[in-house]
Design an enzyme around this catalytic site. Structure first.
Site, PDB file in Angstrom:
ATOM      1  N   ARG A  63       5.369  -4.412   6.834  1.00 30.63           N
ATOM      2  CA  ARG A  63       5.431  -4.069   5.408  1.00 30.63           C
ATOM      3  C   ARG A  63       5.768  -5.287   4.547  1.00 30.63           C
ATOM      4  O   ARG A  63       5.269  -5.405   3.412  1.00 30.63           O
ATOM      5  CB  ARG A  63       6.478  -2.969   5.210  1.00 30.63           C
ATOM      6  CG  ARG A  63       6.498  -2.404   3.808  1.00 30.63           C
ATOM      7  CD  ARG A  63       7.355  -1.147   3.752  1.00 30.63           C
ATOM      8  NE  ARG A  63       7.381  -0.545   2.436  1.00 30.63           N
ATOM      9  CZ  ARG A  63       8.511  -0.291   1.757  1.00 30.63           C
ATOM     10  NH1 ARG A  63       9.690  -0.584   2.269  1.00 30.63           N
ATOM     11  NH2 ARG A  63       8.450   0.265   0.560  1.00 30.63           N
ATOM     12  N   HIS A  67       3.881  -6.374   1.122  1.00 31.35           N
ATOM     13  CA  HIS A  67       4.578  -6.541  -0.159  1.00 31.35           C
ATOM     14  C   HIS A  67       4.462  -7.968  -0.686  1.00 31.35           C
ATOM     15  O   HIS A  67       4.521  -8.189  -1.900  1.00 31.35           O
ATOM     16  CB  HIS A  67       6.051  -6.130  -0.025  1.00 31.35           C
ATOM     17  CG  HIS A  67       6.242  -4.641  -0.020  1.00 31.35           C
ATOM     18  ND1 HIS A  67       7.416  -4.033  -0.370  1.00 31.35           N
ATOM     19  CD2 HIS A  67       5.387  -3.637   0.273  1.00 31.35           C
ATOM     20  CE1 HIS A  67       7.282  -2.714  -0.277  1.00 31.35           C
ATOM     21  NE2 HIS A  67       6.054  -2.448   0.124  1.00 31.35           N
ATOM     22  N   ASN A  95      11.144  -2.383  -3.304  1.00 31.85           N
ATOM     23  CA  ASN A  95      11.899  -3.163  -2.313  1.00 31.85           C
ATOM     24  C   ASN A  95      13.366  -2.790  -2.216  1.00 31.85           C
ATOM     25  O   ASN A  95      13.970  -2.900  -1.147  1.00 31.85           O
ATOM     26  CB  ASN A  95      11.804  -4.660  -2.648  1.00 31.85           C
ATOM     27  CG  ASN A  95      10.384  -5.186  -2.532  1.00 31.85           C
ATOM     28  OD1 ASN A  95       9.618  -4.732  -1.681  1.00 31.85           O
ATOM     29  ND2 ASN A  95      10.021  -6.133  -3.380  1.00 31.85           N
ATOM     30  N   HIS A 196       1.064   3.182   8.249  1.00 35.69           N
ATOM     31  CA  HIS A 196       2.098   4.221   8.258  1.00 35.69           C
ATOM     32  C   HIS A 196       2.135   4.993   9.583  1.00 35.69           C
ATOM     33  O   HIS A 196       2.829   5.992   9.685  1.00 35.69           O
ATOM     34  CB  HIS A 196       1.919   5.159   7.055  1.00 35.69           C
ATOM     35  CG  HIS A 196       2.335   4.529   5.756  1.00 35.69           C
ATOM     36  ND1 HIS A 196       2.413   5.220   4.573  1.00 35.69           N
ATOM     37  CD2 HIS A 196       2.718   3.262   5.449  1.00 35.69           C
ATOM     38  CE1 HIS A 196       2.809   4.403   3.601  1.00 35.69           C
ATOM     39  NE2 HIS A 196       2.988   3.213   4.109  1.00 35.69           N
TER      40      HIS A 196
HETATM   41  C1  HEM Z   1      -1.459   2.101  -0.368  1.00 36.84           C
HETATM   42  C2  HEM Z   1      -0.384   2.529  -0.844  1.00 36.84           C
HETATM   43  C3  HEM Z   1       0.945   2.529  -0.141  1.00 36.84           C
HETATM   44  C4  HEM Z   1       1.992   3.248  -0.579  1.00 36.84           C
HETATM   45  C5  HEM Z   1       2.049   4.161  -1.803  1.00 36.84           C
HETATM   46  C6  HEM Z   1       3.072   3.001   0.344  1.00 36.84           C
HETATM   47  C7  HEM Z   1       4.331   3.541   0.224  1.00 36.84           C
HETATM   48  C8  HEM Z   1       5.345   3.423   1.137  1.00 36.84           C
HETATM   49  C9  HEM Z   1       6.634   4.021   1.014  1.00 36.84           C
HETATM   50  C10 HEM Z   1       7.103   4.870  -0.170  1.00 36.84           C
HETATM   51  C11 HEM Z   1       7.334   3.727   2.136  1.00 36.84           C
HETATM   52  C12 HEM Z   1       8.749   4.163   2.455  1.00 36.84           C
HETATM   53  C13 HEM Z   1       9.726   3.200   1.837  1.00 36.84           C
HETATM   54  C14 HEM Z   1      11.120   3.770   1.755  1.00 36.84           C
HETATM   55  O1  HEM Z   1      11.245   4.976   1.575  1.00 36.84           O
HETATM   56  O2  HEM Z   1      12.090   2.985   1.849  1.00 36.84           O
HETATM   57  C15 HEM Z   1       6.493   2.904   2.967  1.00 36.84           C
HETATM   58  C16 HEM Z   1       6.858   2.379   4.190  1.00 36.84           C
HETATM   59  C17 HEM Z   1       6.048   1.576   4.933  1.00 36.84           C
HETATM   60  N1  HEM Z   1       4.833   1.033   4.544  1.00 36.84           N
HETATM   61 FE1  HEM Z   1       3.719   1.630   2.982  1.00 36.84          FE
HETATM   62  N2  HEM Z   1       2.655   2.148   1.337  1.00 36.84           N
HETATM   63  C18 HEM Z   1       1.354   1.821   1.075  1.00 36.84           C
HETATM   64  C19 HEM Z   1       0.578   0.953   1.812  1.00 36.84           C
HETATM   65  C20 HEM Z   1       1.004   0.242   2.902  1.00 36.84           C
HETATM   66  C21 HEM Z   1       0.276  -0.815   3.532  1.00 36.84           C
HETATM   67  C22 HEM Z   1      -1.075  -1.340   3.050  1.00 36.84           C
HETATM   68  C23 HEM Z   1       1.030  -1.244   4.578  1.00 36.84           C
HETATM   69  C24 HEM Z   1       0.761  -2.354   5.560  1.00 36.84           C
HETATM   70  C25 HEM Z   1      -0.428  -2.833   5.862  1.00 36.84           C
HETATM   71  C26 HEM Z   1       2.226  -0.433   4.610  1.00 36.84           C
HETATM   72  C27 HEM Z   1       3.215  -0.499   5.560  1.00 36.84           C
HETATM   73  C28 HEM Z   1       4.358   0.265   5.563  1.00 36.84           C
HETATM   74  C29 HEM Z   1       5.282   0.334   6.688  1.00 36.84           C
HETATM   75  C30 HEM Z   1       5.055  -0.300   8.036  1.00 36.84           C
HETATM   76  C31 HEM Z   1       6.356   1.137   6.284  1.00 36.84           C
HETATM   77  C32 HEM Z   1       7.630   1.466   7.073  1.00 36.84           C
HETATM   78  C33 HEM Z   1       8.634   0.333   6.876  1.00 36.84           C
HETATM   79  C34 HEM Z   1       9.957   0.491   7.599  1.00 36.84           C
HETATM   80  O3  HEM Z   1      10.170   1.437   8.368  1.00 36.84           O
HETATM   81  O4  HEM Z   1      10.836  -0.395   7.370  1.00 36.84           O
HETATM   82  N3  HEM Z   1       2.183   0.442   3.561  1.00 36.84           N
HETATM   83  N4  HEM Z   1       5.288   2.712   2.320  1.00 36.84           N
END
Ligand code: HEM
Ligand SMILES: *[C@@H]1O[C@H](CO)[C@@H](O)[C@H](O)[C@H]1NC(C)=O
Length: 323
Positions: A63, A67, A95, A196
């Protein structure tokens, strides 16, 4: 690694070039081949140690690269700490209390500085760590393109805007236009969203979805209410897996949970809610090979968003501050 230009890497590079088509000629897979031949095993060892301590760290590192690339290009701007003169990106909405893994990036950077000081950018370290994380969690392997340099500044305003990293409340059409503004297609969106398949979300980001939305399986919503109280301010940082079935394995099972409306985030379920991306979700849920190859293609395109190259920016000594 025996030589810098093995025939295998040339073959892979050609295949990738063919797949990506419009690939940015400025980045290359062999960028540090002469100046830091130990780079890949050095990064990999630190990422492996971090993931064996905590599997979720692989998700957090993946992630961080996303970002970075989505805010003014892949330039490690998201790694800069706040100073009296610079309000960085770490406290911006996507973040704050959420982005993590900065200590692991520090560990990678010091290990890399030991073997080749002053050579490898923090932006490239993010790209390699993201690739290793996917592969260590049993996802595909690919050759990352390198040669990015590090920004001299960061932008809180860009990072806090919904035009930057889209919020979890986003509709499908705003997700598509957000990605389009960065040169990424709807196909890239769905494939990259497959990230995800690993990691966790906080209650603050899924509360509205499990209490108010209709596009969610009712018993799945109810089960998650147990750890995410209805009133905001209560349990905001409680966690639920983004892929409820296999949260520490990089696979296509995440897409199967979209088909059954068992997705923890509103924006995730938007990918399969009667709209134009339903068919792709079905394809990826049935065909992990199709998912993997589109994911790799998407990662290479995302990694190519506005990199600093040549004499632009700098190679930071410490990823948290400019030299
Ligand atoms: C396209 C729209 C996207 C949205 C709206 C989105 C939104 C989110 C949100 C809300 C979370 C949870 C954060 C939290 O609650 O603290 C999350 C986690 C995550 N996102 Fe996305 N995301 C998107 C795209 C992506 C992309 C493109 C990637 C990587 C290529 C990605 C990788 C991740 C990962 C791996 C997590 C888990 C991180 C952890 O457990 O520390 N996301 N995302
Ligand atoms: C950052 O964005 C959040 C969520 O959109 C908003 O509530 C907050 O006021 C913004 N902060 C600043 C300082 O602009």
């Amino acid at each position: 690694m025996a030589s810098c230009f093995s025939s295998m890497s040339i073959l892979v590079a050609l295949v990738v070039l063919f797949l990506v088509g419009n690939s940015d000629a400025q980045l290359s897979t062999d960028f540090y081949c002469k100046t830091c031949p130990q780079l890949f095993p050095t990064v990999r060892a630190v990422v492996e140690a971090a993931i064996s301590k905590e599997a979720r760290m692989g998700a957090s590192l993946l992630r961080l690269h996303f970002h970075d690339c989505f805010i003014n290009g892949c330039d490690a701007s998201n790694l800069l700490d706040d100073t009296p003169y610079l309000k960085g990106e770490k406290t911006a909405a996507p973040n704050l209390n959420s982005a993590r893994g900065f200590e692991v990036i520090d560990q990678i950077k010091s290990a890399v500085e030991q073997v080749c000081p002053g050579v490898v950018s923090c932006a490239d370290i993010l790209a390699i760590a993201a690739k290793d994380s996917v592969n260590i969690l049993r996802g595909p392997e690919w050759e990352v393109k390198l040669g990015r340099r590090d920004a001299l500044t960061a932008s809180f305003a860009a990072a806090n805007s919904s035009n930057g990293i889209p919020p979890a409340t986003s509709s499908l059409s705003s997700l598509i236009s957000n990605f389009q503004s960065k040169g990424l297609s709807a196909r890239d969106l769905v494939a990259l969203y497959g990230a995800h398949t690993i990691g966790q979300a906080r209650c603050a980001n899924y509360r509205a979805h499990i209490y108010k939305d209709s596009n969610i399986d009712a018993s799945f919503a109810r089960a998650n209410q147990a750890t995410c109280p209805k009133n905001s301010g209560n349990g905001d940082n409680n966690l639920a897996p983004l892929d409820p079935q296999t949260p520490t394995t990089f696979d296509n099972i995440y897409f199967k949970s979209l088909l059954t409306k068992k997705s923890i985030l509103h924006s995730d379920q938007e990918l399969y809610n009667g709209g134009s991306t339903d068919l792709l979700v079905q394809t990826y849920s049935a065909n992990s090979g199709a998912f993997n190859s589109d994911f790799i293609n998407g990662m290479i395109k995302m990694g190519n968003i506005k990199p600093l190259t040549g004499s632009q920016g700098q190679i930071r000594t410490n990823c948290r501050r400019i030299n």
